[in-house]
Design an enzyme around this catalytic site. Structure first.
Site, mmCIF file in Angstrom:
data_model
loop_
_atom_site.group_PDB
_atom_site.id
_atom_site.type_symbol
_atom_site.label_atom_id
_atom_site.label_comp_id
_atom_site.label_asym_id
_atom_site.label_seq_id
_atom_site.Cartn_x
_atom_site.Cartn_y
_atom_site.Cartn_z
ATOM 1 N N GLN A 72 0.829 -1.212 0.000
ATOM 2 C CA GLN A 72 0.000 0.000 0.000
ATOM 3 C C GLN A 72 0.864 1.264 0.000
ATOM 4 O OE1 GLN A 72 -1.993 0.872 3.668
ATOM 5 N NE2 GLN A 72 -3.627 2.043 2.704
ATOM 6 N N TYR A 103 3.239 -7.294 16.049
ATOM 7 C CA TYR A 103 3.581 -6.179 15.152
ATOM 8 C C TYR A 103 4.040 -4.968 15.971
ATOM 9 C CZ TYR A 103 2.525 -2.484 11.675
ATOM 10 O OH TYR A 103 2.572 -1.414 10.812
#
Ligand code: SER
Length: 305
Positions: free
Chosen positions: A12, A138
């Site tokens: 992205q 993450y």
């Protein structure tokens, strides 16, 4: 003149940065683990950032002096296989540092995330320097990277720059499995005339940012003299904050009668530990950050794009 390498270039953020630098006539080499997509107009090498020798080769071959290291496994996807996510997020980070030192790379950009925060971070309005007890792999890997960029700067003066991104909104490339993806899915459902099942509570507030603001922020930060940066870690920034319900209202104000059902799943638990808003005044003070896109403007552009 800079010669740029991007890892994770088909993702992205990578796709948007690639286009930006290519359109400006700056040399940019896209790398990703996938085969070169048909018709791609950019310089491309299929490369896994876990492959240290491969990385070293392309940096030498293309005389790279600036690296954008974007390859990573995002928050929700990362929870499916935490060991694998740590390996991808951290071993590639270490490879980039190693290659950068060996090849005297002048500047590195590496994105961090609002996922570095946790319940103890004053989630209504998270300061730049907050307690950070992340809940996802993450978030843990991004926080580790933040500590390492500071360490490598102190030890080797390696110039790594970073921003803690909120949810990034763009319509060209799909995001890769994050908690903030709902907003893009909702916009896509609106465009297709589908109903949407939202995986977060309707009142879950999270910070967001439109891709054009992301590109402005990155290019601005990367253009500054190192001496104006008062920290050698990652900067908070935010475009605007929203909830699924507010986003739905913004979509409806464009004459679209989207139907949304709410079925919160494991991603809601993660969102509960993320900021509603962040204080980005240090980014404004140090390098002039200021967002141009709010919710309504973003939604309008996304629906028409
Ligand atoms: N958009 C990202 C995610 O949801 C936040 O860094 O994982």
């Amino acid at each position: 003149m800079n010669r740029i390498l991007i890892t994770g270039a088909l993702g992205q953020l990578g796709s948007a940065l690639l286009k930006h630098y290519h359109d400006k006539g700056i040399f940019v080499l896209a790398t990703d683990i996938h085969e070169c997509p048909k018709g791609l107009v950019y310089n491309y090498e299929k490369l896994d950032a876990l492959n240290f020798e491969g990385l070293l080769d392309v940096v030498k071959k293309y005389e790279i002096n600036v690296i954008y290291h974007l390859a990573a496994i995002l928050s929700a996807k990362g929870e499916k296989n935490p060991f694998h996510s740590w390996k991808i997020n951290m071993d590639t980070f270490q490879n980039i540092v190693d290659v950068s030192l060996k090849c005297k790379i002048e500047r590195v950009f590496w994105p961090s995330s609002i996922a570095v925060f946790g319940k103890d971070s004053n989630l209504e309005y998270v300061p730049q320097n907050s307690l950070m007890n992340p809940t996802t792999l993450y978030g843990v890997s991004k926080l580790a990277g933040e500590k390492l960029m500071n360490y490598y700067f102190e030890k080797y003066q390696l110039d790594i720059r970073s921003i803690r991104f909120p949810g990034i909104i763009s319509m060209d490339t799909k995001p890769g499995g994050g908690v903030t993806d709902y907003i893009i899915e909702m916009l896509n459902a609106s465009k297709k005339g589908n109903e949407y099942i939202c995986f977060l509570d309707k009142n879950q507030r999270l910070p967001m940012i439109f891709m054009e603001d992301v590109i402005s922020a990155i290019t601005l930060l990367m253009s500054k003299k190192r001496s104006v940066l008062s920290i050698s870690s990652s900067y908070n920034i935010v475009g605007f904050t929203t909830t699924p319900e507010e986003c739905l209202l913004a979509i409806k104000s464009n004459g679209i009668n989207l139907k949304v059902h709410y079925k919160p799943d494991f991603r809601q638990k993660i969102a509960n530990t993320w900021p509603e808003n962040v204080d980005d005044s240090l980014a404004s003070k140090d390098w002039g950050w200021s967002p141009k896109f709010g919710l309504d403007k973003t939604v309008k552009i996304a629906l028409n794009g």
